[in-house]
Motif scaffolding. Structure first.
Motif, PDB file in Angstrom:
ATOM      1  N   UNK A 171       1.669   7.348   6.003  1.00 12.32           N
ATOM      2  CA  UNK A 171       1.521   5.898   5.953  1.00 12.32           C
ATOM      3  C   UNK A 171       1.556   5.410   4.520  1.00 12.32           C
ATOM      4  N   UNK A 172       1.905   4.136   4.352  1.00 12.01           N
ATOM      5  CA  UNK A 172       1.854   3.493   3.050  1.00 12.01           C
ATOM      6  C   UNK A 172       0.463   2.902   2.863  1.00 12.01           C
ATOM      7  N   UNK A 173      -0.240   3.354   1.823  1.00 11.15           N
ATOM      8  CA  UNK A 173      -1.616   2.938   1.571  1.00 11.15           C
ATOM      9  C   UNK A 173      -1.814   2.711   0.080  1.00 11.15           C
ATOM     10  N   UNK A 174      -2.866   2.011  -0.246  1.00  8.20           N
ATOM     11  CA  UNK A 174      -3.297   1.947  -1.641  1.00  8.20           C
ATOM     12  C   UNK A 174      -4.178   3.157  -1.914  1.00  8.20           C
ATOM     13  N   UNK A 175      -4.430   3.430  -3.200  1.00  6.67           N
ATOM     14  CA  UNK A 175      -5.273   4.563  -3.558  1.00  6.67           C
ATOM     15  C   UNK A 175      -6.677   4.390  -2.992  1.00  6.67           C
ATOM     16  N   UNK A 176      -7.190   3.173  -2.991  1.00  5.53           N
ATOM     17  CA  UNK A 176      -8.541   2.933  -2.465  1.00  5.53           C
ATOM     18  C   UNK A 176      -8.582   3.137  -0.956  1.00  5.53           C
ATOM     19  N   UNK A 177      -7.518   2.723  -0.256  1.00  4.65           N
ATOM     20  CA  UNK A 177      -7.458   2.944   1.188  1.00  4.65           C
ATOM     21  C   UNK A 177      -7.366   4.430   1.511  1.00  4.65           C
ATOM     22  N   UNK A 178      -6.577   5.176   0.714  1.00  4.11           N
ATOM     23  CA  UNK A 178      -6.464   6.623   0.929  1.00  4.11           C
ATOM     24  C   UNK A 178      -7.817   7.290   0.775  1.00  4.11           C
ATOM     25  N   UNK A 179      -8.581   6.860  -0.218  1.00  8.44           N
ATOM     26  CA  UNK A 179      -9.903   7.427  -0.424  1.00  8.44           C
ATOM     27  C   UNK A 179     -10.822   7.081   0.747  1.00  8.44           C
ATOM     28  N   UNK A 180     -10.703   5.861   1.237  1.00 10.35           N
ATOM     29  CA  UNK A 180     -11.504   5.450   2.389  1.00 10.35           C
ATOM     30  C   UNK A 180     -11.127   6.249   3.639  1.00 10.35           C
ATOM     31  N   UNK A 181      -9.825   6.518   3.790  1.00 16.14           N
ATOM     32  CA  UNK A 181      -9.350   7.258   4.951  1.00 16.14           C
ATOM     33  C   UNK A 181      -9.894   8.683   4.961  1.00 16.14           C
ATOM     34  N   UNK A 182     -10.082   9.260   3.780  1.00 21.75           N
ATOM     35  CA  UNK A 182     -10.601  10.627   3.683  1.00 21.75           C
ATOM     36  C   UNK A 182     -11.964  10.774   4.355  1.00 21.75           C
TER      37      UNK A 182
END
Length: 267
Positions: free
Chosen positions: A68-79
């Protein structure tokens, strides 16, 4: 499962402008076929104007996860979402070429090469820069019908017309979702072909090395003429174009690998 993935993405914080592509391993086994979630079936489905979260691929065979296309902050949240094992930024690889038969120590008269009958009816998946179907190494002369276990398809385009596949080249597909997202431009804008056609030559070279048919009197113009053939001359080829002028992105490679497993590729 696609709805679940969409729900996960929608639950993330609002998207900032620092966009990037990530792929994620999850504990969930997707039930939707990959073809139902690919957003890149035509140029009309490509959008680059507004930043937004976008599901690029869903993987159900190679791994359980999605890109998926995400921002760095969203990727961290997804983790930290339940069921997510890992979130990895999409990365790019570059093409390389080396020798094969001499390196492997294969002999035409004895050993594993002739003992396997030169790969008869083995389906080899080539994940590379595409393929040139008109190359003589992909002649199907003397081959039996396509194995009944094959479930794949053959994409068509202006430069890859119907009939490009045969009993040697039994399938061809292209994957570019991660590439376009990274470049922020469509293939058309970059002057590249939205098809399995090999514009580089590397994929044609590796496919013919792995399973090219016997070609007599091959040479570079009048030099070094002789017989050219692949390792598994009786094997079948399924080409998956994942490499473009800008390189080969992990998200596209995983999507092709996922499809190759579903198609019935052996190697």
């Amino acid at each position: 499962v696609l709805f679940m993935y969409s729900s996960i993405l929608q639950s993330l914080s609002p998207l900032s402008t620092d966009l990037d592509t990530y792929y994620s391993y999850s504990l969930v086994c997707p039930a939707e076929p990959l073809s139902t979630v690919l957003p890149y079936q035509s140029p009309s489905n490509v959008y680059y104007d507004l930043p937004k979260t976008k599901l690029l691929y869903s993987y159900e065979h190679a791994i359980h996860g999605f890109a998926a296309r995400l921002s760095a902050s969203q990727a961290e949240e997804l983790r930290h979402q339940p069921g997510i094992l890992s979130v990895i930024p999409d990365s790019i690889s570059q093409l390389q070429t080396t020798r094969s038969l001499q390196f492997l120590g294969l002999a035409d008269s004895w050993g594993i090469w002739p003992n396997t009958n030169y790969g008869e009816d083995i389906i080899i998946g080539i994940l590379d820069s595409g393929i040139r179907p008109d190359h003589p190494s992909f002649s199907d002369a003397g081959l039996s019908p396509v194995p009944s276990s094959w479930r794949g398809g053959c994409e068509t385009a202006l430069d890859f017309p119907s009939g490009s596949c045969n009993r040697k080249l039994i399938g061809a597909r292209s994957y570019y979702g991660g590439y376009e997202e990274s470049m922020r431009r469509s293939l058309e804008e970059m002057g590249e072909s939205r098809s399995p056609t090999d514009d580089d030559g590397h994929g044609t070279h590796t496919a013919s090395t792995a399973a090219g048919s016997v070609v007599s009197s091959a040479g570079f113009y009048a030099y070094a003429t002789g017989e050219a053939k692949g390792v598994a001359i009786k094997a079948r080829i399924a080409a998956y174009k994942v490499c473009w002028r800008g390189g080969c992105f992990d998200s596209d490679i995983l999507a092709a690998l996922n499809q190759a497993i579903s198609d019935g590729v052996h190697v």
